[in-house]
Design a protein around this motif. Structure first.
Motif, PDB file in Angstrom:
ATOM      1  N   UNK A 808       0.824  -1.207   0.000  1.00  0.00           N
ATOM      2  CA  UNK A 808       0.000   0.000   0.000  1.00  0.00           C
ATOM      3  C   UNK A 808       0.862   1.263   0.000  1.00  0.00           C
ATOM      4  N   UNK A 809       1.994   1.209   0.699  1.00  0.00           N
ATOM      5  CA  UNK A 809       2.913   2.357   0.667  1.00  0.00           C
ATOM      6  C   UNK A 809       3.424   2.585  -0.752  1.00  0.00           C
ATOM      7  N   UNK A 810       3.774   1.483  -1.412  1.00  0.00           N
ATOM      8  CA  UNK A 810       4.280   1.591  -2.779  1.00  0.00           C
ATOM      9  C   UNK A 810       3.210   2.151  -3.709  1.00  0.00           C
ATOM     10  N   UNK A 811       1.980   1.665  -3.556  1.00  0.00           N
ATOM     11  CA  UNK A 811       0.895   2.171  -4.398  1.00  0.00           C
ATOM     12  C   UNK A 811       0.663   3.655  -4.167  1.00  0.00           C
ATOM     13  N   UNK A 816       0.855   9.094  -6.123  1.00  0.00           N
ATOM     14  CA  UNK A 816       1.187  10.490  -5.830  1.00  0.00           C
ATOM     15  C   UNK A 816       2.090  11.084  -6.899  1.00  0.00           C
ATOM     16  N   UNK A 817       2.890  10.250  -7.541  1.00  0.00           N
ATOM     17  CA  UNK A 817       3.815  10.731  -8.567  1.00  0.00           C
ATOM     18  C   UNK A 817       3.346  10.403  -9.980  1.00  0.00           C
ATOM     19  N   UNK A 818       2.079   9.955 -10.087  1.00  0.00           N
ATOM     20  CA  UNK A 818       1.482   9.642 -11.384  1.00  0.00           C
ATOM     21  C   UNK A 818       2.346   8.694 -12.205  1.00  0.00           C
ATOM     22  N   UNK A 819       2.919   7.700 -11.518  1.00  0.00           N
ATOM     23  CA  UNK A 819       3.750   6.688 -12.178  1.00  0.00           C
ATOM     24  C   UNK A 819       2.844   5.516 -12.560  1.00  0.00           C
ATOM     25  N   UNK A 820       2.142   5.644 -13.687  1.00  0.00           N
ATOM     26  CA  UNK A 820       1.070   4.723 -14.025  1.00  0.00           C
ATOM     27  C   UNK A 820       1.565   3.292 -14.251  1.00  0.00           C
ATOM     28  N   UNK A 821       2.645   3.140 -14.983  1.00  0.00           N
ATOM     29  CA  UNK A 821       3.153   1.777 -15.214  1.00  0.00           C
ATOM     30  C   UNK A 821       3.571   1.140 -13.889  1.00  0.00           C
ATOM     31  N   UNK A 822       4.258   1.907 -13.061  1.00  0.00           N
ATOM     32  CA  UNK A 822       4.700   1.395 -11.760  1.00  0.00           C
ATOM     33  C   UNK A 822       3.501   0.964 -10.919  1.00  0.00           C
ATOM     34  N   UNK A 823       2.438   1.762 -10.895  1.00  0.00           N
ATOM     35  CA  UNK A 823       1.246   1.408 -10.128  1.00  0.00           C
ATOM     36  C   UNK A 823       0.669   0.093 -10.629  1.00  0.00           C
ATOM     37  N   UNK A 824       0.620  -0.079 -11.951  1.00  0.00           N
ATOM     38  CA  UNK A 824       0.099  -1.331 -12.512  1.00  0.00           C
ATOM     39  C   UNK A 824       0.967  -2.514 -12.076  1.00  0.00           C
ATOM     40  N   UNK A 825       2.275  -2.318 -12.095  1.00  0.00           N
ATOM     41  CA  UNK A 825       3.193  -3.397 -11.707  1.00  0.00           C
ATOM     42  C   UNK A 825       3.001  -3.774 -10.238  1.00  0.00           C
ATOM     43  N   UNK A 841     -11.178 -13.891  -5.200  1.00  0.00           N
ATOM     44  CA  UNK A 841     -11.979 -12.865  -5.834  1.00  0.00           C
ATOM     45  C   UNK A 841     -11.253 -11.530  -5.864  1.00  0.00           C
ATOM     46  N   UNK A 842     -10.650 -11.171  -4.714  1.00  0.00           N
ATOM     47  CA  UNK A 842      -9.893  -9.920  -4.661  1.00  0.00           C
ATOM     48  C   UNK A 842      -8.680  -9.971  -5.597  1.00  0.00           C
ATOM     49  N   UNK A 843      -8.044 -11.138  -5.638  1.00  0.00           N
ATOM     50  CA  UNK A 843      -6.862 -11.289  -6.481  1.00  0.00           C
ATOM     51  C   UNK A 843      -7.211 -11.103  -7.949  1.00  0.00           C
ATOM     52  N   UNK A 844      -8.305 -11.723  -8.387  1.00  0.00           N
ATOM     53  CA  UNK A 844      -8.716 -11.589  -9.789  1.00  0.00           C
ATOM     54  C   UNK A 844      -9.021 -10.133 -10.116  1.00  0.00           C
ATOM     55  N   UNK A 845      -9.784  -9.492  -9.249  1.00  0.00           N
ATOM     56  CA  UNK A 845     -10.138  -8.096  -9.495  1.00  0.00           C
ATOM     57  C   UNK A 845      -8.908  -7.204  -9.563  1.00  0.00           C
ATOM     58  N   UNK A 846      -7.968  -7.455  -8.660  1.00  0.00           N
ATOM     59  CA  UNK A 846      -6.738  -6.635  -8.634  1.00  0.00           C
ATOM     60  C   UNK A 846      -5.885  -6.893  -9.862  1.00  0.00           C
ATOM     61  N   UNK A 847      -5.791  -8.149 -10.287  1.00  0.00           N
ATOM     62  CA  UNK A 847      -5.019  -8.475 -11.488  1.00  0.00           C
ATOM     63  C   UNK A 847      -5.604  -7.775 -12.708  1.00  0.00           C
ATOM     64  N   UNK A 848      -6.935  -7.742 -12.820  1.00  0.00           N
ATOM     65  CA  UNK A 848      -7.556  -7.060 -13.950  1.00  0.00           C
ATOM     66  C   UNK A 848      -7.334  -5.547 -13.872  1.00  0.00           C
ATOM     67  N   UNK A 849      -7.318  -5.034 -12.643  1.00  0.00           N
ATOM     68  CA  UNK A 849      -6.977  -3.624 -12.452  1.00  0.00           C
ATOM     69  C   UNK A 849      -5.570  -3.346 -12.982  1.00  0.00           C
ATOM     70  N   UNK A 855      -2.303  -1.409 -19.829  1.00  0.00           N
ATOM     71  CA  UNK A 855      -2.823  -0.995 -21.139  1.00  0.00           C
ATOM     72  C   UNK A 855      -2.810   0.521 -21.261  1.00  0.00           C
ATOM     73  N   UNK A 856      -3.233   1.217 -20.204  1.00  0.00           N
ATOM     74  CA  UNK A 856      -3.257   2.681 -20.228  1.00  0.00           C
ATOM     75  C   UNK A 856      -1.839   3.256 -20.318  1.00  0.00           C
ATOM     76  N   UNK A 857      -0.886   2.517 -19.768  1.00  0.00           N
ATOM     77  CA  UNK A 857       0.513   2.970 -19.817  1.00  0.00           C
ATOM     78  C   UNK A 857       1.189   2.581 -21.128  1.00  0.00           C
ATOM     79  N   UNK A 858       0.437   1.940 -22.050  1.00  0.00           N
ATOM     80  CA  UNK A 858       0.992   1.584 -23.355  1.00  0.00           C
ATOM     81  C   UNK A 858       1.802   0.321 -23.365  1.00  0.00           C
ATOM     82  N   UNK A 859       1.560  -0.587 -22.402  1.00  0.00           N
ATOM     83  CA  UNK A 859       2.317  -1.835 -22.331  1.00  0.00           C
ATOM     84  C   UNK A 859       1.353  -3.022 -22.265  1.00  0.00           C
TER      85      UNK A 859
END
Length: 932
Positions: A808-811, A816-825, A841-849, A855-859
């Motif tokens: 959660x700290x990493x997220x 906060x720094x708009x590091x979209x690819x990093x957030x996805x990772x 269920x939570x894992x599946x939802x988070x993986x799809x997130x 995808x939004x980060x172009x990868x």
């Protein structure tokens, strides 16, 4: 304990904790001398046991034999007072194993002497209750070296059947020796197997695995194992190159270079290791091996179209007993023939002693090897670095060459200038003496300069330059560059008083003042002085001296950031007739100006031309090295790392030849090699850089930078074990330097590898330490983000409850720094953590997130991995039908993102899911795509 004994025991402790090498050898010699002075033979015994081992490791056969004989005599006379084993000093009976080999390595010792040593060794072993393995190995090595192959074969088989004991050769040595024997007797496949086992199991000792790796090079090539051969060569040479006792190992690496199309590298290795031919006077076997290898390499260089090149260092006085006297460095083709003859003479002497033709046959086989050719490029050397000057035959040619060298600022001008002065006309003496004094001062040969100055002043008077003579009597060597940093006021006073002096005298004073102003930082004033001096020289009809003042004007203008003005003067100079030496200086100046303007390719071309001109003149190694360094920097800035690497390599070799520091150049070389995807070669350069920096006690922070790049090279070479150690060492050095950010970065990289090795406790400690160092540093947010993510992964592997807190700290940091690819990772990691806790269920939802974030980060390729995770989780809870769409999406996104291995895996798994759902046609269809 007496004072002597206390000092000697202290030396013993220091010796036992010092690596083999010159420092350790000096300590041992000091201990022996002190023990002799004290008259305590027991202390001398312990000192000499160490000395025998030290001499063996450093290749001092004479000292080793002498030291061993002294110890053996004392042990035999009083076994209780001088026991065979004294820990940690050494073991006399173990040292016995080196003696027969040492005697066999020189034809000066007879077969009877060798046999007596072997028999005496066997008797000592039997009395001590030691098994026969060590003696059998010594007898095998003797028979093999002498060419008694049937006897050696029988002994080798007996050795394989003999139980090992404490005096057996270690696993590394046994495999290496047997591999060498198998190669010589036509069993190369067995040799490859033995060395492979040795490397796979990490067996090593004093000269292993470098010896085994050098032996296996040709078998690897003949078996088509080119990548293995290349890796083995680079590792073997890196491990062997600093110890002259490894001459035979280096020789085999030279042969490898000669038969793999790396003739320029072969020549560089020959030049570097020629001095080793006189290192150990009793190791004639290694000398013959090296002479043959060097001759083969030089033949290859000649066959590659360069027979006329000279071999730098081949005219050294120490090599006269090997090659004979020669006027200047030997040509490649000449030295090849001479080396073959010298190797043949040594081989014949061995064969006469041994009563066989083994050494001559080995030399013949080596010649045959020279006809083999394999394409295994190393790409670290080329022949552009070794142009040979055209001969200057007439006096006019020699005069032009000497002046050009002086105008290039090369110390190589000094000797020919002295020679030309002996019969120079008065006007010519004025010019030559000026160049000579400038060269002597520039090279700090001030005593010689002071001694020559009166001769210079007399030449001025004879040529009618009385005013200049008076000036030089007053100012002395200041006019030639001595102490100019402190001479500004003196020169300003002289300029003010010289209003009525001849034009050329005023010009000389102004030019000298201009140089002094550069030291003072008065760049604009220096430029004006140089411009005025150039004008005055031109008025006096001294066009060549005016050009010299213009060169100073270029330097001053560039220092004052007047780059356009500097370029104008450069263009004017290059449009005029110039000697090659002065043209080299001007081109180098233009190259630097172009580099400063971002015109890297054109600057690199000018720097390369500077190198060519200096090589064609025969300039000294430092001047040529500086030009190579400039060319390397510009090629590197231009993005041509491989071209830069070649220039840096040549610069380092020139500096090394001149005894100048090479650490910075080798660091640059390592960096360029790494950028050229040659990590193995980079390791070699960076190890040398670090070794030199350590010896020079370079500050810890600077060494840390080198070690960090070394760690990157280990990573590139897939040697992750050594990468862990290198990152840890870098972290320690950064800590010593008080550089927290560097320490944190090194710890994060070390922790990454520790996690990959499953060392999660150590990884967590590394990440926690890094976070503690830079947690509040806004300028280190990238390092902090990486550390938090990796820490979460390590904690996940350990099953720590607070893994989610770290995630959660990493997220939060990423958002906060708009590091979209990093957030996805990080979300992908969170999904895997949830899956491990069976929160599907939570894992599946988070993986799809995470997939959406990628995808939004172009990868989309990385997003496919998250979708595959979600699909697998659904299959795991018997929701295969729901997983189909996710598998399909994973296949599509992996294809779009170019992630073919993941596409293949997802398609295969989807086929199994279809099969389980009874959708056989779709299963066949998707499986067919995996073989398309």
């Amino acid at each position: 304990m007496t004072g002597h004994a206390t000092r000697i025991r202290s030396l013993f402790d220091e010796i036992d904790n010092t690596p083999w090498g010159p420092q350790e050898q000096a300590l041992v010699a000091q201990a022996v001398a002190l023990a002799q002075e004290s008259g305590d033979e027991r202390l001398e015994y312990e000192a000499r046991l160490r000395q025998t081992s030290s001499a063996n490791m450093s290749g001092d056969t004479d000292l080793m034999l002498t030291s061993f004989a002294w110890c053996l005599a004392h042990h035999d006379a009083d076994p209780e007072g001088f026991p065979a084993t004294v820990e940690p000093a050494g073991d006399l009976l173990w040292q016995y194993k080196w003696m027969a080999s040492a005697l066999g390595g020189s034809p000066e010792f007879s077969l009877d002497q060798i046999a007596a040593v072997l028999d005496d060794m066997e008797a000592h072993y039997e009395r001590a209750g030691i098994g026969p393995s060590g003696v059998l190995m010594a007898r095998f090595e003797d028979a093999w070296a002498a060419g008694r192959l049937d006897e050696a074969t029988d002994l080798q088989r007996r050795l394989e059947a003999t139980p090992r004991d404490d005096y057996s050769h270690c696993d590394a040595c046994v495999r290496s020796q047997f591999a060498g024997f198998f190669i010589e007797t036509g069993r190369e496949d067995d040799a490859i197997r033995l060395v492979g086992e040795m490397i796979e199991n990490g067996f090593s000792c004093g000269e292993e695995p470098e010896h085994a790796l050098s032996r296996i090079l040709l078998p690897y090539l003949r078996a088509g194992m080119f990548d293995d051969a290349r890796t083995a060569h680079l590792r073997s040479y890196r491990l062997a190159k600093d110890n002259p006792d490894n001459l035979a190992i280096v020789a085999k690496n030279v042969v490898f270079c000669a038969v793999t199309g790396n003739e320029a590298r072969a020549l560089a290795l020959v030049e570097r290791h020629l001095p080793w031919l006189v290192h150990d006077g009793l190791n004639a076997d290694a000398h013959a091996t090296a002479l043959g290898a060097f001759a083969l390499a030089l033949d290859a260089v000649a066959a590659a179209g360069h027979p006329e090149l000279t071999v730098r260092g081949s005219d050294a006085d120490a090599l006269v007993p090997v090659f004979g006297a020669h006027d200047g460095p030997w040509r490649v083709d000449e030295l090849a023939a001479t080396a073959w003859r010298a190797a043949g003479d040594i081989a014949a002497a061995f064969d006469r002693r041994n009563g066989t033709d083994a050494h001559t046959r080995n030399l013949e086989r080596l010649r045959e090897t020279g006809a083999e050719r394999y394409d295994v490029p190393i790409r670290t050397h080329d022949f552009s670095a070794v142009a040979t000057p055209a001969p200057a035959v007439t006096r006019e040619e020699r005069l032009a060459r000497a002046v050009a060298l002086a105008q290039a600022g090369s110390s190589a001008a000094i000797a020919p200038l002295r020679e030309l002065l002996t019969d120079a006309a008065p006007a010519e003496r004025v010019t030559l003496s000026s160049h000579l004094l400038g060269g002597l001062v520039a090279t700090d040969r001030l005593d010689e300069a002071e001694a020559f100055l009166p001769e210079r002043i007399a030449a001025l008077r004879e040529a009618g330059h009385a005013a200049q003579a008076e000036l030089e009597e007053r100012l002395g060597l200041v006019l030639f560059g001595k102490d100019l940093a402190e001479a500004g006021d003196l020169l300003r006073a002289e300029v003010a008083a010289a209003a009525d002096a001849p034009t050329d005298v005023r010009a000389d004073l102004l030019q000298t003042l201009g140089v002094a102003r550069l030291y003072e930082g008065g760049f604009a004033e220096a430029r004006e002085d140089a411009r005025t001096a150039a004008r005055l020289f031109a008025e006096a009809g001294e066009a060549v001296r005016a050009q010299g003042a213009q060169v100073l004007e270029v330097d001053a203008a560039a220092s004052a950031s007047l780059f356009d003005e500097a370029r104008e003067v450069v263009a004017e100079l290059l449009a005029a007739p110039l000697s090659d030496g002065r043209r080299a200086r001007v081109l180098a100046a233009r190259a630097r100006l172009q580099g400063g303007a971002g015109e890297f390719e054109s600057g690199a071309a000018d720097a390369d031309e500077t190198v060519r001109l200096l090589l064609s003149l025969g300039a000294d190694d430092v001047r040529v090295g500086e030009a190579f360094l400039l060319a390397g920097a510009l090629h590197e800035d231009a993005g041509s790392a491989s071209l830069a690497a070649g220039r840096y390599r040549s610069a380092a070799e020139r500096f090394e030849s001149a005894g100048a520091p090479t650490a910075e150049t080798r660091y640059r070389l390592g960096r360029a090699l790494l950028a050229s995807e040659m990590p193995q070669e980079a390791l070699d350069a960076l190890h040398e850089a670090l070794q030199e920096e350590t010896a020079a006690e370079v500050p810890a922070g600077s060494r840390a930078i080198t070690v960090a790049l070394l760690a990157r090279a280990y990573e590139g070479a897939r040697d992750y074990g050594n990468a862990v150690g290198a990152w840890g060492f870098a972290a320690d050095l950064y800590e010593e330097a008080g550089e927290a950010e560097g320490q944190a970065q090194a710890l994060v990289q070390q922790g990454r590898h520790l996690g990959n090795f499953g060392e999660f406790d150590d990884a967590v400690l590394a990440f926690d330490t890094a976070i503690g160092l830079i947690g509040d540093r806004e300028d280190q947010v990238g390092v902090l983000a990486e550390a938090l993510h990796l820490l979460a992964q390590a904690k996940m592997q350990r099953g720590d409850e607070d893994a989610f807190d770290v995630i959660d700290q990493a997220l939060a940091l990423g958002r906060a720094n708009e590091a979209h690819w990093y957030v996805a990772d990080v979300l992908d990691t969170r999904a895997r953590l949830l899956a491990g806790r069976e929160r599907t269920e939570e894992a599946v939802a988070t993986a799809l997130q995470a997939a959406d974030g990628f995808a939004e980060a172009g990868d989309p390729g990385s997003g496919a991995g998250s979708e595959l995770l979600a699909a697998r989780l659904l299959v795991g809870v018997d929701r295969a039908a729901d997983a189909v769409l996710l598998y399909r999406s994973a296949v599509d996104h992996a294809t779009e993102g170019g992630n073919d291995p993941l596409r293949q895996q997802a398609a295969l798994e989807l086929g199994d899911v279809y099969e389980g759902l009874g959708r056989h046609a779709e299963a066949a269809e998707i499986r067919a795509t995996t073989s398309a």
